[in-house]
Write an enzyme that holds these catalytic residues in place. Structure first.
Site, PDB file in Angstrom:
ATOM      1  N   ASP B 124     -21.289  18.896 -29.113  1.00 60.18           N
ATOM      2  CA  ASP B 124     -21.258  17.432 -29.195  1.00 60.18           C
ATOM      3  C   ASP B 124     -20.487  16.792 -28.043  1.00 60.18           C
ATOM      4  O   ASP B 124     -20.619  15.597 -27.803  1.00 60.18           O
ATOM      5  CB  ASP B 124     -20.633  17.000 -30.518  1.00 60.18           C
ATOM      6  CG  ASP B 124     -21.510  17.349 -31.701  1.00 60.18           C
ATOM      7  OD1 ASP B 124     -22.744  17.302 -31.535  1.00 60.18           O
ATOM      8  OD2 ASP B 124     -20.975  17.676 -32.771  1.00 60.18           O
ATOM      9  N   ARG B 170     -23.847  13.284 -34.681  1.00 60.42           N
ATOM     10  CA  ARG B 170     -23.690  12.359 -35.800  1.00 60.42           C
ATOM     11  C   ARG B 170     -22.981  11.076 -35.329  1.00 60.42           C
ATOM     12  O   ARG B 170     -23.387   9.979 -35.688  1.00 60.42           O
ATOM     13  CB  ARG B 170     -22.835  13.069 -36.869  1.00 60.42           C
ATOM     14  CG  ARG B 170     -23.125  12.625 -38.260  1.00 60.42           C
ATOM     15  CD  ARG B 170     -24.454  13.181 -38.777  1.00 60.42           C
ATOM     16  NE  ARG B 170     -24.675  12.782 -40.151  1.00 60.42           N
ATOM     17  CZ  ARG B 170     -25.873  12.551 -40.676  1.00 60.42           C
ATOM     18  NH1 ARG B 170     -26.956  12.672 -39.950  1.00 60.42           N
ATOM     19  NH2 ARG B 170     -26.004  12.208 -41.935  1.00 60.42           N
TER      20      ARG B 170
END
Lengths: 377, 377
Positions: B124, B170
């Protein structure tokens, strides 16, 4: 000799390798853009540098899904043959699967001096009268390598969980069967492999997974998108409505994921390999690429030597010609001796498949280190 | 010096490269199996040949998602330090993301002579105080190469259709932003890129896609799994019930695919890159692999030299130490200057990301030509 070449149906990793095999060996060649459908509108191109075709997945010329009418007196045929005459075409090579061989069959049955030859391609490996089909080897290698990676990913946690991998193949399970090659050792995941050749029993599946969850943590299962119950209803295709009132479609993997969560209360997820299994350059099999090139070159020679109404096939690693009329609109399924108890794959399949995935291909990269593909500008 | 090393959180392509950097350089090293959670149960292993670790994705040692309690007087700490004593551990290296740095922070604040160092990893790229994080470069390369292949696949037909690619992330959109690198030329697909850093306006999205469908045939769009409306509600996560009464969950991609089909009557499909983006060995970036190894080796040296409570960070290509207490439980988002009009990515991001995906790694293959990985037996 003026050669016309077209591509049709779904893309594969090596359909452009067959195109390369033709263009490289022909004196003068034109390409139909978007298959017979684009050609009807007069869309053709000349070729320039073709080296990158060998490592570019997809369909360089563009494709179509266009069935010619059964009635050979339909005016579309007159229109097509006018186009052939317009470009003074002597032979037509059509690279594709089942439906494309139907096109070759029909055109070869029309009254003309033009030679029509089909060059096989499909990731599904479901063409008959050939040992295997270019496109399958690379897709099988993608499935084997990718399922192996999914197993690695699924194995990191110590908590039992199910991962369902959904693999392409509506009626024939060849590609799903290739997931057996992902095993690193005897007894390794994937633990269950389901093909559309066998009726799928949902209750038996749940029972088997329940048992596996007591023995293993990373329960990886592979299913064909086309698995169906004994009445022929696809296990995928369950539809519903979401909170916003939109219709939802779910494939076999997603359906079984939800089912397992509900029935067994276990952790479950599904991975749909999706279009990646047919357009991955990095998993290209050298054998597959070489054979795809050979198929193109062999088909070209056949057309030049006056043959028409044939498809190039593979037999003991050699190219030969088979009657395209016998090939089209039929499907080759995975035979019984390659399936074990309806949920595993036998050594017979492994022995069949391993030679097809042999050898790797270096994909040229651009200045950023990313795969370099050619495309029509 | 007795070194203990563990892995925690989600897998990446190079978390095992950091493990390699430690094991290769340490005199005596033990590995926790399944992170701090497995270690609490006394699960440790010794290392044998480690060469294959460099090209094996996933987490060789196994991972966990286990948060230590805030209260440092909780009995679990006494239990843990007893375990450290049992194995006579001098320093602990913990490879992981945000939550794992929280573990390092807490352990380093306990009263002991043991040195605790965090080695960063995450696809991420959302750890603060470091220019970037090992694991991101390889995942970014996977996204760039794969979206490029999806565009090739989507471009074969001459009929307008939308393909939505859903990419992990996310809260931070770094990985989705990397899809911009898939473009082969200026103006190429993907045409729209949406990150969770910007509120997602569904109506505006539909209008933009409608316009694109009038200009292009293969409308490829990339979205982060975490896109949300201005109230913070995820666009994904719509739930419903299928025909069989099972609950269904849908991600952002599937949701938007259904929405477009309904609103615009267009052909639409979605592709979820899923776990493949974090466990693909073939897209490993050499830069990423090299830095992951360096991070492990640098962290080891820091611990040996008596440092504790730090995370290894990257600054201008060099390793340095940063206070792990300041890193943990924070998130680095994609800054405004890298986002254009809420739906595209700027040159600033491209300049930032390109060096991180540089160089390719040859993955060793087994006797069948498939990627060879190491695993705990």
């Amino acid at each position: 000799m003026n050669v016309l070449v077209g591509q049709s149906g779904g893309p594969t990793a090596v359909i452009n390798s067959s195109l390369y095999g033709i263009v490289k060996n022909a004196d003068h060649v034109l390409g139909m853009v978007n298959g017979i459908e684009g050609f009807l509108e007069g869309k053709v191109i000349e070729f320039d540098d073709v080296e990158l075709l060998k490592t570019t997945p997809g369909a360089y010329l563009g494709s179509c899904r266009y069935m010619l009418p059964e009635d050979l007196s339909d005016p579309v045929y007159e229109k097509l043959f006018k186009r052939f005459a317009e470009f003074d075409i002597d032979c037509v090579l059509y690279i594709g699967g089942n439906d494309s061989m139907d096109t070759v069959s029909k055109l070869s049955r029309c009254d003309s001096d033009i030679k029509f030859i089909g060059i096989p391609k499909t990731i599904d490996n479901d063409l008959i009268m050939t040992d295997h089909t270019p496109g399958f080897g690379s897709a099988a290698k993608y499935v084997a390598n990718t399922v192996r990676e999914i197993v690695v990913d699924a194995s990191v946690y110590d908590k039992p969980a199910v991962t369902i991998v959904e693999i392409m193949g509506r009626h024939a399970g060849w590609l799903t069967a290739a997931s057996v090659l992902a095993r690193k050792f005897k007894g390794d995941a994937p633990y269950l492999i389901y093909l559309p050749e066998v009726d799928f029993d949902v209750d038996d599946f749940v029972t088997k997974v329940d048992k596996l969850l007591k023995e293993k943590t990373a329960v990886v299962v592979c299913v064909s998108e086309g698995i169906h119950d004994s009445d022929g209803n696809f296990i995928c295709g369950a539809t519903g409505v979401d909170n916003f009132g939109h219709k939802m479609l779910s494939g076999a993997g997603k359906y079984l994921e939800n089912l397992l969560r509900e029935k067994l209360g276990c952790k479950a997820r599904s991975v749909e390999l999706n279009v990646l299994q047919r357009c991955s350059a990095q998993n290209m099999s050298l054998t597959d690429q070489t054979e795809a090139i050979e198929a193109g070159a062999f088909g070209l020679q056949a057309a030049i030597s006056g043959k028409s109404g044939y498809m190039v096939a593979f037999d003991n690693g050699e190219c030969k010609l088979v009657d395209v009329n016998e090939v089209c609109n039929k499907e080759k399924k995975v035979p019984e001796n390659m399936i074990i108890d309806g949920c595993d794959i036998s050594q017979d399949f492994i022995d069949y498949c391993l030679p097809l995935i042999k050898g790797s291909v270096d994909v040229p990269v651009d200045e950023n280190g990313l795969n370099k593909f050619c495309y029509r500008s």
